[in-house]
Design a protein around this motif. Structure first.
Motif, PDB file in Angstrom:
ATOM      1  N   ILE A 201       0.847  -1.202   0.000  1.00  0.00           N
ATOM      2  CA  ILE A 201       0.000   0.000   0.000  1.00  0.00           C
ATOM      3  C   ILE A 201       0.876   1.244   0.000  1.00  0.00           C
ATOM      4  N   GLY A 202       1.928   1.222   0.835  1.00  0.00           N
ATOM      5  CA  GLY A 202       2.851   2.359   0.901  1.00  0.00           C
ATOM      6  C   GLY A 202       3.546   2.613  -0.418  1.00  0.00           C
ATOM      7  N   VAL A 203       4.001   1.538  -1.077  1.00  0.00           N
ATOM      8  CA  VAL A 203       4.670   1.675  -2.378  1.00  0.00           C
ATOM      9  C   VAL A 203       3.713   2.267  -3.413  1.00  0.00           C
ATOM     10  N   HIS A 204       2.461   1.816  -3.390  1.00  0.00           N
ATOM     11  CA  HIS A 204       1.469   2.343  -4.331  1.00  0.00           C
ATOM     12  C   HIS A 204       1.227   3.839  -4.093  1.00  0.00           C
ATOM     13  N   LEU A 205       1.132   4.223  -2.832  1.00  0.00           N
ATOM     14  CA  LEU A 205       0.889   5.630  -2.516  1.00  0.00           C
ATOM     15  C   LEU A 205       2.096   6.500  -2.853  1.00  0.00           C
ATOM     16  N   ALA A 206       3.286   5.912  -2.865  1.00  0.00           N
ATOM     17  CA  ALA A 206       4.514   6.682  -3.108  1.00  0.00           C
ATOM     18  C   ALA A 206       4.835   6.874  -4.583  1.00  0.00           C
ATOM     19  N   LYS A 207       4.002   6.366  -5.468  1.00  0.00           N
ATOM     20  CA  LYS A 207       4.271   6.498  -6.910  1.00  0.00           C
ATOM     21  C   LYS A 207       4.204   7.952  -7.355  1.00  0.00           C
ATOM     22  N   GLU A 208       4.923   8.252  -8.422  1.00  0.00           N
ATOM     23  CA  GLU A 208       5.068   9.628  -8.909  1.00  0.00           C
ATOM     24  C   GLU A 208       3.740  10.264  -9.299  1.00  0.00           C
ATOM     25  N   LYS A 209       2.804   9.447  -9.752  1.00  0.00           N
ATOM     26  CA  LYS A 209       1.524   9.997 -10.213  1.00  0.00           C
ATOM     27  C   LYS A 209       0.659  10.525  -9.060  1.00  0.00           C
ATOM     28  N   GLN A 210       1.014  10.183  -7.841  1.00  0.00           N
ATOM     29  CA  GLN A 210       0.229  10.595  -6.683  1.00  0.00           C
ATOM     30  C   GLN A 210       0.579  12.026  -6.271  1.00  0.00           C
ATOM     31  N   HIS A 211      -0.305  12.618  -5.470  1.00  0.00           N
ATOM     32  CA  HIS A 211      -0.078  13.963  -4.925  1.00  0.00           C
ATOM     33  C   HIS A 211       1.152  13.922  -4.003  1.00  0.00           C
ATOM     34  N   PRO A 212       1.940  14.999  -3.932  1.00  0.00           N
ATOM     35  CA  PRO A 212       3.152  15.007  -3.093  1.00  0.00           C
ATOM     36  C   PRO A 212       2.892  14.576  -1.652  1.00  0.00           C
ATOM     37  N   GLN A 213       1.786  15.034  -1.074  1.00  0.00           N
ATOM     38  CA  GLN A 213       1.484  14.652   0.306  1.00  0.00           C
ATOM     39  C   GLN A 213       1.177  13.157   0.419  1.00  0.00           C
ATOM     40  N   VAL A 214       0.508  12.637  -0.609  1.00  0.00           N
ATOM     41  CA  VAL A 214       0.201  11.200  -0.622  1.00  0.00           C
ATOM     42  C   VAL A 214       1.489  10.393  -0.767  1.00  0.00           C
TER      43      VAL A 214
END
Length: 305
Positions: A201-214
């Motif tokens: 879940i953390g790796v998915h949230l850390a992807k470049e396409k996500q918002h910086p805060q996410v």
């Protein structure tokens, strides 16, 4: 004829009311029982994630599901009926069985504490010949090991659950024990599933396409999870010692009274009373575990000749 039928209907209505009133107590009894077995639940939650370490991440949830399914089957179809039968035919045996389970928890807890301070022994064992097995065999072995451990912890949960409803009606006993079995199994393995997939879940949230805060939150999850698992392991070990010793203490009048007196002395500060009791049980459990460990070692030496 009519009056007889009305009397029968009145009796049925009275019986339904009594049954309904009894079942109204079920949520309260389930909550009370869940609180009593919280230490075992914490330990079960802390122990299980280690069984998927080193395995294919895509198989993690499947493995957790296999363990959860077998855990529920054991609780509902084996352990709960056994506890009900034992409570009916040999209620005197429940306390000794609980105490033996408590002794095992103390022994396991001591082994975990001992391993934390015996890294050199682990290094020595690491030099032994390593058995080569396939991923499928490793998964099967892990599931079997997890189910064995869960069986012991589930036995304690079921026995404690029965002890809280032993004086209730049979219907109440069955409903409460079934409810506790389902609730605890779903809660424990649902949480374990979330823990083992938290990295993904953390790796998915850390992807470049996500918002910086996410992305920041995702990186934080990935960084935090190893520390969380380590803390969870420590908490589980402490819970093993605390719960095991408390189970044994309640089976011995002297120690049971001593714990009660300790709680009574600190009754004005409930949090301190709980902490003092937990610490006392933890220390006692560690000492008892050390004694049992020495007995086990002597027995093994004797068997080996």
């Amino acid at each position: 004829m009519a009056s007889g039928l009305l009397a029968l209907l009145d009796d049925i209505a009275a019986l339904v009311k009594v049954s309904a009133a009894t079942l109204d107590d079920v949520p309260a009894q389930v909550a009370k029982t869940t609180g009593k077995v919280s230490g075992i639940v914490i330990d079960d939650t802390a122990v299980t994630p280690k069984y998927v370490v080193g395995l294919d991440p895509s198989r993690e949830l499947s493995i957790i599901y296999q363990i959860a399914k077998k855990s529920l089957i054991n609780k509902v179809l084996l352990l709960s009926p056994a506890a009900l039968l034992l409570g009916f035919f040999a209620p005197w045996a429940i306390t000794p069985i609980l105490m033996m389970g408590g002794a095992y928890l103390c022994y396991e807890g001591y082994e975990k504490v001992h391993s934390m301070f015996s890294k050199h022994e682990e290094d020595a064992h690491g030099a032994d010949e390593v058995k080569v097995i396939t991923p499928e065999e490793l998964e099967k072995e892990r599931v079997q090991g997890a189910v064995r451990t869960d069986m012991i912890l589930s036995s304690e949960i079921v026995a404690i659950t029965y002890s809280t409803v032993a004086d209730s009606a049979l219907t109440n006993q069955i409903v409460v024990m079934f409810s506790v079995a389902v609730f605890i199994t779903v809660a424990v393995y649902g949480f374990v599933g979330l823990v083992v997939k938290a990295d993904d879940i953390g790796v998915h949230l850390a992807k470049e396409k996500q918002h910086p805060q996410v992305r920041k939150m995702g990186r934080g999850i990935v960084t935090f999870m190893p520390h969380f698992l380590k803390i969870l392991g420590y908490v589980g070990t402490a819970a093993m010692l605390w719960v095991g010793a408390e189970i044994i203490a309640h089976g011995i009048p002297f120690t049971s009274h001593a714990l009660h007196d300790l709680e009574h002395a600190l009754a004005n500060i409930p949090a301190l009373a709980w902490l003092a009791k937990a610490v006392a049980c933890g220390i006692g459990g560690l000492a008892l575990g050390a004694v049992i460990d020495q007995i086990v070692r002597l027995v093994r030496r004797f068997i080996k000749g």
